[in-house]
Design an enzyme around this catalytic site. Sequence first.
Site, mmCIF file in Angstrom:
data_model
loop_
_atom_site.group_PDB
_atom_site.id
_atom_site.type_symbol
_atom_site.label_atom_id
_atom_site.label_comp_id
_atom_site.label_asym_id
_atom_site.label_seq_id
_atom_site.Cartn_x
_atom_site.Cartn_y
_atom_site.Cartn_z
ATOM 1 N N TYR A 104 0.901 -1.179 -0.036
ATOM 2 C CA TYR A 104 0.013 -0.039 0.063
ATOM 3 C C TYR A 104 0.906 1.088 -0.032
ATOM 4 O O TYR A 104 1.826 1.299 0.909
ATOM 5 C CB TYR A 104 -0.738 0.261 1.257
ATOM 6 C CG TYR A 104 -1.670 -1.073 1.708
ATOM 7 C CD1 TYR A 104 -2.195 -1.908 0.710
ATOM 8 C CD2 TYR A 104 -2.017 -1.453 3.029
ATOM 9 C CE1 TYR A 104 -3.050 -2.898 1.049
ATOM 10 C CE2 TYR A 104 -2.836 -2.359 3.396
ATOM 11 C CZ TYR A 104 -3.270 -3.164 2.227
ATOM 12 O OH TYR A 104 -4.335 -4.285 2.649
ATOM 13 N N CYS A 107 1.739 2.845 3.394
ATOM 14 C CA CYS A 107 1.801 2.011 4.455
ATOM 15 C C CYS A 107 3.195 2.115 4.898
ATOM 16 O O CYS A 107 4.101 2.403 4.130
ATOM 17 C CB CYS A 107 1.921 0.689 4.217
ATOM 18 S SG CYS A 107 2.676 -0.552 5.032
ATOM 19 N N PHE A 109 5.229 0.629 6.712
ATOM 20 C CA PHE A 109 6.107 -0.502 6.484
ATOM 21 C C PHE A 109 6.740 -0.670 5.190
ATOM 22 O O PHE A 109 7.741 -1.064 4.872
ATOM 23 C CB PHE A 109 5.473 -1.814 7.027
ATOM 24 C CG PHE A 109 5.163 -1.780 8.566
ATOM 25 C CD1 PHE A 109 5.942 -1.904 9.528
ATOM 26 C CD2 PHE A 109 3.645 -1.407 8.682
ATOM 27 C CE1 PHE A 109 5.345 -1.677 10.880
ATOM 28 C CE2 PHE A 109 3.224 -1.188 9.966
ATOM 29 C CZ PHE A 109 4.090 -1.543 11.037
ATOM 30 N N CYS A 110 5.884 -0.502 4.324
ATOM 31 C CA CYS A 110 6.063 -0.222 2.570
ATOM 32 C C CYS A 110 7.258 0.793 2.487
ATOM 33 O O CYS A 110 8.168 0.506 1.580
ATOM 34 C CB CYS A 110 4.907 -0.330 1.833
ATOM 35 S SG CYS A 110 3.719 -1.607 2.212
HETATM 36 N N1 LIG Z 1 5.252 -6.540 10.982
HETATM 37 C C1 LIG Z 1 4.664 -5.975 9.577
HETATM 38 C C2 LIG Z 1 3.432 -5.368 9.618
HETATM 39 C C3 LIG Z 1 3.056 -5.110 8.222
HETATM 40 C C4 LIG Z 1 1.508 -4.536 8.314
HETATM 41 O O1 LIG Z 1 0.736 -4.479 9.607
HETATM 42 N N2 LIG Z 1 0.947 -4.013 7.286
HETATM 43 C C5 LIG Z 1 -0.485 -3.678 7.219
HETATM 44 C C6 LIG Z 1 -0.436 -2.337 6.140
HETATM 45 S S1 LIG Z 1 0.135 -0.962 7.067
HETATM 46 C C7 LIG Z 1 -1.437 -4.796 6.530
HETATM 47 O O2 LIG Z 1 -1.008 -5.483 5.492
HETATM 48 N N3 LIG Z 1 -2.485 -5.176 7.503
HETATM 49 C C8 LIG Z 1 -3.353 -6.006 6.648
HETATM 50 C C9 LIG Z 1 -4.464 -5.656 5.970
HETATM 51 O O3 LIG Z 1 -4.417 -4.457 5.294
HETATM 52 O O4 LIG Z 1 -5.488 -6.552 6.035
HETATM 53 C C10 LIG Z 1 5.673 -5.388 8.699
HETATM 54 O O5 LIG Z 1 6.927 -4.817 9.513
HETATM 55 O O6 LIG Z 1 5.812 -5.412 7.529
#
Ligand SMILES: N[C@@H](CCC(=O)N[C@@H](CS)C(=O)NCC(=O)O)C(=O)O
Length: 347
Positions: A104, A107, A109-110
């Site tokens: 995303y 995001c 993390f991205c």
């Molecule tokens: N610990 C993970 C956390 C990743 C995360 O929480 N990503 C969120 C987006 S900011 C996500 O994909 N959530 C699930 C969703 O949108 O359904 C990392 O560092 O990559």
Amino acid sequence: MAQAARALWPVGHALAWRLGSRLPSGLPAQSRVGFAGAAGGPGPAATARKGSPRLLGAAALALGGVLGLYHTARWHLRAQDLRAQRSAAQLSLSSRLQLTLYQYKTCPFCSKVRAFLDFHALPYQVVEVNPVRRAEIKFSSYRKVPILLAQEGESLQQLNDSSVIISALKTYLVSGQPLEHIITYYPPMKAVNDQGKEVTEFCNKYWLMLDEKEAQRMYGGKEARTEEMKWRQWADDWLVHLISPNVYRTPAEALASFDYIVREGKFGALEGAVAKYMGAAAMYLISKRLKSRHHLQDDVREDLYEAADKWVAAVGKDRPFMGGEKPNLADLPWYLRMEKAIAEAPQ
Ligand SMILES: N[C@@H](CCC(=O)N[C@@H](CS)C(=O)NCC(=O)O)C(=O)O
């Protein structure tokens, strides 16, 4: 203080998706994998270089004042050094990898992963994921982003989790071990969090799998390695939790945040309109719960300013980055400095 806060995370609004999301249902057998790229659109380094003159960025320039000018001059000299230092071995390693980042755009993390890839001039394709349907990541039982697919010759690896992606790729670039082998060091494990929910964590995710010589070359000493780990973890465990309560602090701010998320993300027209108003309302309420869960102060801005101050104090006055003259893996939260470092990174 406020200026320091603005030097931190680019935007991070999309934490909404993380905090309001379902938990991953499981992980692919090979799964493991995750820096603050400026934006994260289609292009890698080029995108980051374009930069985004957002609120968070502008004030950071003021951060150093006269010192900033001094550092700028040093950075230019240092950038020349860095170019010269980049080994032929690293170049050939990075050209062997074909990378696809599922993300995303907003995001945090991205963004971390993009900044890492951009700084290391690793070319990659971006696949923007629709946060409602997530059809683009149907192939994966790990249901969060970022996900990085790395093709190296015949071998295709899926790397999950921003910190794993960064640690695994950095290990690859420094050690030259096959990625296939490296990812086995970051196995997923299921755990139950404070709220009784099952969550997936990854072992060793802040640790680079290097031998002594490589570690010495990279860090110069144990202390620098431990410091990097500590602050990488701090960003994930503390700093990131300040985003939602801050960006959804009031109904108007929640709406502005969602307006941004919907504009930058991949939504259908109707989906976007619904997501904007429903998402803003939900996240306004959820952010209050998060505020108490993480024991934040009444004025959540204070926590953000304190976190920024803490980070700035940890870096100190004698080095532009925690990594010294050049960024290490803990320097991701910087915004303008990282953007500049990416632009000046050896290509
Ligand atoms: N610990 C993970 C956390 C990743 C995360 O929480 N990503 C969120 C987006 S900011 C996500 O994909 N959530 C699930 C969703 O949108 O359904 C990392 O560092 O990559």
